[in-house]
Write a protein that holds these residues in place. Structure first.
Motif, PDB file in Angstrom:
ATOM      1  N   ALA A 225     127.532  41.335  37.486  1.00 27.35           N
ATOM      2  CA  ALA A 225     126.532  42.160  38.173  1.00 27.35           C
ATOM      3  C   ALA A 225     125.214  42.163  37.419  1.00 27.35           C
ATOM      4  O   ALA A 225     124.134  42.040  38.013  1.00 27.35           O
ATOM      5  CB  ALA A 225     127.059  43.585  38.332  1.00 27.35           C
ATOM      6  N   VAL A 226     125.281  42.288  36.096  1.00 21.90           N
ATOM      7  CA  VAL A 226     124.053  42.256  35.286  1.00 21.90           C
ATOM      8  C   VAL A 226     123.353  40.920  35.449  1.00 21.90           C
ATOM      9  O   VAL A 226     122.127  40.848  35.654  1.00 21.90           O
ATOM     10  CB  VAL A 226     124.384  42.524  33.804  1.00 21.90           C
ATOM     11  N   LEU A 227     124.110  39.838  35.386  1.00 16.23           N
ATOM     12  CA  LEU A 227     123.518  38.504  35.527  1.00 16.23           C
ATOM     13  C   LEU A 227     122.947  38.310  36.932  1.00 16.23           C
ATOM     14  O   LEU A 227     121.881  37.695  37.097  1.00 16.23           O
ATOM     15  CB  LEU A 227     124.590  37.446  35.245  1.00 16.23           C
ATOM     16  N   PHE A 228     123.614  38.841  37.932  1.00 17.15           N
ATOM     17  CA  PHE A 228     123.130  38.723  39.309  1.00 17.15           C
ATOM     18  C   PHE A 228     121.775  39.409  39.471  1.00 17.15           C
ATOM     19  O   PHE A 228     120.839  38.830  40.036  1.00 17.15           O
ATOM     20  CB  PHE A 228     124.158  39.350  40.262  1.00 17.15           C
TER      21      PHE A 228
ATOM     22  N   GLY B 105     116.016  38.941  40.416  1.00 19.09           N
ATOM     23  CA  GLY B 105     114.714  38.701  39.782  1.00 19.09           C
ATOM     24  C   GLY B 105     114.243  39.793  38.858  1.00 19.09           C
ATOM     25  O   GLY B 105     113.047  39.849  38.542  1.00 19.09           O
ATOM     26  N   PHE B 106     115.150  40.658  38.391  1.00 21.02           N
ATOM     27  CA  PHE B 106     114.731  41.702  37.464  1.00 21.02           C
ATOM     28  C   PHE B 106     114.219  41.120  36.147  1.00 21.02           C
ATOM     29  O   PHE B 106     113.478  41.784  35.423  1.00 21.02           O
ATOM     30  CB  PHE B 106     115.892  42.663  37.188  1.00 21.02           C
TER      31      PHE B 106
ATOM     32  N   TRP C 203     122.526  47.182  32.201  1.00 20.58           N
ATOM     33  CA  TRP C 203     123.883  47.374  31.678  1.00 20.58           C
ATOM     34  C   TRP C 203     124.305  48.835  31.813  1.00 20.58           C
ATOM     35  O   TRP C 203     125.405  49.132  32.314  1.00 20.58           O
ATOM     36  CB  TRP C 203     123.936  46.946  30.201  1.00 20.58           C
ATOM     37  N   VAL C 204     123.454  49.738  31.371  1.00 22.47           N
ATOM     38  CA  VAL C 204     123.797  51.157  31.401  1.00 22.47           C
ATOM     39  C   VAL C 204     123.929  51.650  32.834  1.00 22.47           C
ATOM     40  O   VAL C 204     124.889  52.369  33.180  1.00 22.47           O
ATOM     41  CB  VAL C 204     122.735  51.969  30.627  1.00 22.47           C
TER      42      VAL C 204
ATOM     43  N   PHE D  59     119.553  34.613  29.535  1.00 28.22           N
ATOM     44  CA  PHE D  59     120.484  35.628  30.015  1.00 28.22           C
ATOM     45  C   PHE D  59     121.830  35.004  30.382  1.00 28.22           C
ATOM     46  O   PHE D  59     122.874  35.635  30.216  1.00 28.22           O
ATOM     47  CB  PHE D  59     119.895  36.336  31.241  1.00 28.22           C
ATOM     48  N   VAL D  60     121.822  33.787  30.891  1.00 30.69           N
ATOM     49  CA  VAL D  60     123.070  33.140  31.300  1.00 30.69           C
ATOM     50  C   VAL D  60     123.966  32.903  30.086  1.00 30.69           C
ATOM     51  O   VAL D  60     125.166  33.219  30.107  1.00 30.69           O
ATOM     52  CB  VAL D  60     122.773  31.816  32.024  1.00 30.69           C
TER      53      VAL D  60
END
Length: 955
Positions: free
Chosen positions: A654-657, A663-664, A700-701, A917-918
């Protein structure tokens, strides 16, 4: 195909462009000046020529040994020949080979130009016509001659008199190479420009003198009479002529080169006045363009034009127009760097261009105004010191004019030949500083910093130069640093107190009151975890603060820290990760060392006949109790050891998505845009490490909180709650769990069946559950008429000693010989010890041992908040009612905060190191799985060791 160049052909061959190779010239021929054809040797005239080698030459007769300028005819030369075989004439004479009608003369004429009054003519530079001689000759000598004692320099004539500027030194210093070069350009123009500027206030001469000073890096020395020394001499001597635009450093007729050398002047120029306009990021009246404009001059001092910096005037690296112009969008940190071939530089920048940079803004009356942009030349030397490389702004010597490439001053012989050394502006940085405590986007005057690189020309085709251009934005971070230090000090102090309380609680739970080395070590471990939380809170707060206030602001009030100002932030993250990793390992070791035992309340049902080995007889014995319920509970415990309140794989995906797909990640760019998408055509600003951490950690949080809420409110209520289900399963299985996480502290799960037994068939089991659902039997709690099944237990020292005494036999290590039958095998001894421990703990729960009894009570609110117990179990153990399943503290489930922070910090450290990030997501998931495997494997071994459950039955 062999590589051949015109220069490789030599004097007797030419470069054949059709073959791209050298070819021989004919008889009495040589290579032309361009190298692509042949011409006749001196003394020979051309008869025919079709280019290349198709040239026919014929020797001139003895009485007409000269060759005309065009090479086609022979002619008599009365005053001798040049090295090329043409006629030559004396100075101030012109060569005439044809009559006015174009008829070739048999003998060339050398006609003297009349330099007397009324004519004042002299031969031009080519020696082909008479033109009016330069005006200084006429003014000084009333003729075209500049005889002694008059001074001839640079093609100008000056009257020898007192007060002239001193004789200039035509040298250029290349400090990085350690070379001082006598420049051909300076030899020709330095003295004449100084005299013309001083005597006649000649505008181009003054500009040319200033340019030569700039080519010498604006370096000043009290004893030198180089270009800058001559400029300073004239500047000081012309104080009477007045100043321009009320600027004391800008004299009439002189270029503005310096701001002055008074100590502290640089800080006044850069910080005393604010730039008279404001900048906004959002709204209808947003103003985000920096309108830089430059006045450009050539080396001879001629004004070229006004030039906007948009379009990449100062950017040597090629790029698209859109990306080049992004450098001047306010708030967008711009960085560009590349390698450029020296041969391309020599081709594109044969003649240097000099710039005076301004920032354009609208005045109050609608008039366009300019604000001068000071230059910090890092190569400038003041009395042989590089003063501008000092970090102290008060020692800087600011200048105004700069150039990109100087391929002119490094020519030490002929101006028509390639330079020996070139000087390149290899690093240009425009710095924009925000005024402190501004709420309306007010900035200080920009500063352009230039660093030059000296290149010794050897092989231009293979030589490369690294160049860079950047626009940076900064603000005074002192206040933010002070606030961070205060927060760190306060929270760090609270962390010390909290760690001391934890240590005190730990000492109480271990049943020891002595402060020894182990106590100090334990305190340091607690403090490491708490200090990691402090660093994490500060870095997370800092990242979210900059993310929100920088990206959401309308009137510019904050600017992001520079990469050099992020070092403390990165240090905090590294400290947080290191300390959190230490806490995580401590947690892992603690969970792998707990004491646990499953109390089986099942009693034998009836008796069975059992053969006595070795005696040949059968005796009546109690029916054995099935061990499968214990194995079943042990397996369930083994499964819940590493369950968490969130799904780790979903968390990472979810974070990676959100970062890469939604685009965050674009919010971490050092520009003012808060858009989640970027056009492929647009410039992509560099990453801010603070924003990068802020975006990823906030995601993440946020996702973790949503997961916890989902599992607590929906999943565990309507699907399955494995922790509560384990407690229920214990009760159905008639097995209690007794575990000790500390020497005298642990947890108890009361699983004694209200039906008396659980080893039954399906029909009876369903009947029992139905009776319980209809409240036709007693409640499950330890105390009558209560439902409390989970407890925190604080046991007495006597109880712990008795437990250890039996446990030594259970672990088959050093049990007393009186308890062991010498003829029994190890398995039988362990079985007896297991039965002894089961009997002891069940009788302890049933209050059989009055000397080791216990009481049940509620914890005080303060005890719950502090996570410690005030009452010491001296005579009786204490069972504290627990409604929150606190036994999960010895599982992953009860330490979700520690695990989550560790994952966030691990992800962030990998990302900050790799800028990916990946990769961070992949490695984070791998470390989760690795530590989960370690926890499962070692936890399973500890479970088998402490409960006597054969590890082969743990699946």
């Amino acid at each position: 195909v062999p590589l051949q160049r015109p220069a490789d052909c030599g004097a007797d061959r030419y470069f054949d462009s059709s073959r791209l190779a050298c070819a021989p010239c004919g008889t009495h021929q040589r290579q032309s000046a361009g190298g692509s054809s042949c011409v006749c040797e001196p003394g020979y005239r051309m008869v025919s020529s079709n280019g290349g080698f198709s040239v026919t030459c014929e020797k001139c007769p003895e009485n007409m040994s000269g060759v005309t300028q065009d090479g086609w005819n022979c002619i008599t030369c009365p005053k001798g020949l040049t090295s090329k075989g043409n006629c030559k004439c004396l100075n101030n004479e012109i060569l005439v080979e044809r009559s006015i009608g174009g008829v070739l003369l048999n003998e060339a004429l050398c006609i003297h130009c009349n330099g007397s009054e009324q004519s004042f003519s002299a031969s031009d530079a080519s020696g082909s016509r008479c033109v009016r001689c330069e005006k200084t000759f006429i003014q000084v000598s009333n003729s075209c001659d500049c005889n002694s004692p008059n001074i001839l320099t640079g093609g100008l004539c000056f009257l020898a008199r007192e007060g002239l500027p001193p004789k200039g030194v035509a040298v250029v210093r290349f400090a990085h190479l350690g070379i001082t070069l006598t420049s051909a350009w300076f030899l020709k123009n330095l003295q004449s420009s100084a005299f013309a500027c001083w005597l006649y206030s000649n505008l181009t001469a003054c500009q040319a003198l200033g340019n030569m000073c700039v080519m010498n890096m604006n370096s000043l020395s009290s004893s030198s009479t180089d270009a800058c020394g001559l400029f300073q001499y004239i500047f000081v001597s012309t104080a009477r002529v007045g100043i321009i635009h009320s600027i004391p450093y800008w004299r009439h007729n002189l270029p503005w080169l310096y701001y002055g050398d008074q100590p502290g002047l640089a800080s006044q120029v850069l910080e005393k006045d604010h730039f008279p306009t404001t900048f906004t990021f959002k709204g209808t009246d947003k103003d985000v363009k920096l309108k830089f404009i430059a006045a450009s001059f050539d080396a001879a001092g001629n004004f070229l034009k006004w030039q906007s910096l948009e379009g990449g005037i100062l950017q040597l690296c090629p790029d698209t127009q859109t990306k080049l112009n992004a450098a001047y969008v306010f708030g967008t940190t711009y960085q560009q760097s590349c390698k450029i071939s020296v041969s391309k530089i020599l081709l594109d920048f044969a003649n240097p261009v000099f710039y005076d940079l301004f920032l354009e803004y609208n005045g109050g009356n609608g008039q366009q105004h300019l604000w001068a942009v000071p230059v910090l030349n890092l190569n400038l030397q003041y009395n042989e010191k590089f003063v501008n490389q000092d970090n102290n702004m008060n020692n800087w010597l600011l200048t105004r004019r700069f150039f990109l490439v100087d391929a002119l001053s490094g020519k030490d012989n002929d101006l028509g030949k390639p330079p020996r050394v070139i000087r390149i502006a290899s690093k240009i940085t425009i710095s924009i500083r925000l005024v402190s405590h501004t709420q309306r986007g007010t900035i200080y005057p920009p500063l352009i910093t230039v660093a030059y690189t000296d290149v010794l020309i050897q092989n231009p085709e293979t030589q490369n130069v690294m160049v860079s251009f950047a626009v940076s934005y900064e603000m005074n971070q002192t206040e933010a640093q002070i606030q961070t230090d205060i927060a760190l000090g306060v929270l760090g102090g609270l962390a010390v107190l909290w760690s001391l309380l934890k240590t005190a609680g730990w000492k109480r739970r271990t049943g020891s009151s002595i402060i020894d080395l182990q106590t100090v070590f334990k305190f340091l471990l607690f403090y490491a975890g708490d200090l990691a939380n402090v660093f994490f809170i500060i870095t997370l707060g800092t990242g979210i603060y900059w993310l929100v206030f920088f990206k959401a602001q309308q009137f510019v009030s904050v600017l992001l820290p520079l990469p050099s100002q992020e070092e403390d932030f990165i240090t905090y993250i590294a400290c947080a990760f290191s300390l959190k990793a230490l806490q995580f390992l401590h947690l892992l070791v603690s969970q792998l060392a707990i004491d646990i035992f499953f109390i089986d309340w099942e009693r034998p049902k009836g008796k069975v006949l059992k053969a006595v080995e070795g005696e040949g007889v059968t005796k009546s014995a109690a029916a054995p109790v099935s061990i499968w319920r214990t194995y079943f509970i042990a397996n369930e415990w083994n499964e819940i050891q590493t369950i968490r309140k969130i799904n780790p794989l979903f968390q990472v995906l979810a974070v990676l998505f959100f970062l890469e797909v939604v685009g965050f990640s674009n919010l971490a760019l050092m520009d003012a845009s808060s858009s989640l998408t970027r056009s492929s055509e647009s410039y992509v600003a560099p990453w801010s490490r603070i924003l990068r951490f802020g975006v990823s950690a906030a995601l993440w949080v946020a996702i973790a909180i949503l997961q916890v809420i989902f599992f607590a409110v929906i999943y565990e209520r309507f699907v399955e709650d494995k922790i509560s289900q384990f407690v229920d399963l214990c009760c159905v299985s008639n097995i209690s769990v007794f575990l000790l996480s500390h020497n005298c502290f642990g947890h108890y799960i009361h699983g004694r069946s209200v039906h008396g037994h659980a080893d039954t068939n399906m029909e009876e089991m369903n009947m029992n559950l139905k009776r319980e659902a209809e409240n036709l039997c007693s409640q499950r709690g330890l105390l009558p008429n209560t439902d409390g099944q989970t407890f925190q237990i604080s046991i007495s020292r006597k109880m712990r000693l008795h437990y250890d005494w039996i446990h030594e036999t259970l672990t088959r290590k050093r049990g007393p010989t009186r308890l062991l039958d010498s003829s029994a095998n190890t398995f039988e001894q362990s079985t007896r010890a297991y039965n002894a421990m089961n009997k002891f703990l069940s009788s302890f729960i049933d209050h059989v041992h009055k000397e080791m009894d216990y009481i049940v009570k509620d914890k005080l609110l303060l005890e719950r908040l502090l996570g410690m117990e005030f009452m010491e179990p001296i005579e009786k153990s204490i069972f504290y009612n627990d409604e929150g399943h606190s036994f999960s503290d010895v599982l992953y489930y009860g330490n979700e905060t520690t695990l989550l922070i560790f994952d966030i910090l691990f992800f962030s450290v990998v990302d900050l190191a790799s800028q990916s990030f990946v990769l961070a997501a992949i490695l984070t998931y791998l470390q989760q799985e690795i530590f989960r495997f370690i926890r499962n494997t070692l936890g399973q071994k500890n479970l088998a060791s402490k409960t006597l459950v054969d590890q082969r039955f743990l699946i």
